[in-house]
Design a protein around this motif. Structure first.
Motif: not given
Length: 427
Positions: A39-65
């Motif tokens: 979350e502290a970095d800049s994000w470079a996202l691409s079409e159809g990309g698959r990503y996830y991020t974590v906050r506090n080590g205890s919550s997670i969000i994953a997504w596919c564009l």
């Protein structure tokens, strides 16, 4: 036993705390080719990309564009769950010495069903903040794994009313026994020694910790025909597991997202909880322009997955006679006129249609009109994002106990419907 149930048991056993659950989920996402975004970095996202991020080590969000169109045109098919479960947590200064026994003071986290915690083989796990040998601040997860604590019941000879009117005082009745005598040392020293055993060799000083107690009994498949799964933390790691499996199985052309928040059991009001900004901030980064984001959310839908109360054969009067979900009879749509659940006829209709398409039966749950109703991350997330939402779950027994029970058929059934939801073109 199916491979799915083997995986489920392993996931539950490896996830004694939300931190361990998120770590296990992140590992599966890494293997599946998802890219971790800090979350502290800049994000470079691409079409159809698959990503996830974590906050506090205890919550997670994953997504596919989406692969062939913008996420504004697609929207997101979102599934939400929570990583935390009611438990006992070790206090900041927990050491208690009484009658030659070393005990730990504990705090009750969430709506714990306390009686089943007595006479169990308990271990400890969680997150530790420490200074290394160069006085740099670091964090590490710890898991004792073996039984190290116990909370013995008082003998019935000394409590003749135990079976009729026993009450539990959270302050005086719950300190667990850790050792006899004082040889075990203070709690931070115990944590430091355990971290070293687990390969964290640079611990110089323990700064703080978040440690939970948990039952060491492994998940089991039970019943004469192997109908049930018994385990700790089915509420709501079971939904995290099903949502993740559906995400990894679904080969969708649409935008898809899984969010698993911490702190649902205590109201969700935290930086990592559903009432916090984590999901909305991720979506704002994906679609920065306000008008585009509103259009995207209008084409989106959230399914909040959190287990439901199955009708207990010994206590069937606790349910509305027409709304008593059965284990192994399909996922449950949760409905409440006062918006304790976010379901409405539009979102439940879509879910019923998808379930019919994949051959899965659907049940409904409405709490008795003379009883209070719990809630989920569904209404909270719906209010935060302004997205249409459905509350569902698989039925279970003994919710918030140290050991819960659910139907094995329902696990496969809900994964099938969530896969279909992730692939659905119009929501």
């Amino acid at each position: 036993m199916s491979e799915l149930l083997v995986d489920l048991k392993a996931f539950l056993q490896s996830s004694p705390t939300p931190y361990h659950a998120v770590k296990a989920m992140a590992k599966r996402l890494d293997v599946a080719g998802y890219q971790y975004l800090d979350e502290a970095d800049s994000w470079a996202l691409s079409e159809g990309g698959r990503y996830y991020t974590v906050r506090n080590g205890s919550s997670i969000i994953a997504w596919c564009l989406p692969k062939a169109k913008s996420v504004i045109e697609s929207g997101f098919r979102m599934v939400g769950a929570h990583t935390d479960s009611p438990c006992l947590k070790v206090k900041p200064q927990p050491e208690i010495h009484k009658h030659d026994y070393q005990q730990l003071g504990v705090e009750v986290y969430g709506g714990v069903l306390l009686n089943p915690w007595f006479d169990r083989d308990l271990s400890m796990a969680g997150r530790v903040s420490y200074l290394d040998v160069d006085r740099r601040r670091k964090q590490a997860l710890v898991n004792f794994q073996k039984p190290v604590a116990v909370l013995p019941s008082l003998a019935i000879h000394l409590d003749r009313d135990a079976n009729t009117s026993r009450t539990i005082n959270a302050q005086t009745h719950l300190p667990v026994i850790l050792a006899q005598g004082k040889h075990a040392g203070d709690f931070k020293s115990i944590l430091s020694q355990q971290l070293i055993k687990e390969g964290v060799a640079d611990v110089a000083e323990i700064l703080d910790y978040e440690i939970s107690l948990y039952d060491t009994q492994e998940p089991s498949i039970v019943g004469l025909a192997d109908e049930f799964i018994a385990s700790a933390r089915l509420d709501n790691l079971l939904s995290c597991f099903m949502g993740l499996n559906a995400l990894l199985n679904a080969d969708s052309d649409e935008g898809v997202l899984l969010v698993c928040n911490d702190h649902e059991e205590v109201g969700s009001m935290s930086a990592a909880g559903a009432q916090g900004p984590m999901l909305s901030q991720v979506i704002e980064r994906l679609v920065p322009a306000v008008e585009d984001r509103v259009r995207m959310l209008n084409r989106s839908m959230l399914i909040s997955a959190d287990n439901a109360h199955g009708v207990h054969p010994n206590f069937s009067d606790k349910h509305d006679a027409n709304h008593g979900p059965l284990l192994n009879a399909g996922p449950v749509i949760k409905i409440n006129a006062n918006q304790r659940y976010a379901s409405n006829s539009e979102t439940s209709g879509l879910f019923k249609d998808l379930a019919q398409q994949v051959g899965v039966p659907v049940q409904s749950f409405v709490v008795r009109s003379d009883m209070g109703c719990g809630s989920t991350i569904g209404p909270i997330t719906a209010a935060e994002l302004g997205v249409k939402t459905l509350d569902i779950g698989v039925p279970q027994f003994a919710m918030h106990s140290i050991r819960e029970l659910a139907g094995v058929q329902d696990v496969d059934s809900l994964i099938k419907v969530l896969e279909a939801f992730y692939k659905e073109k119009y929501v």
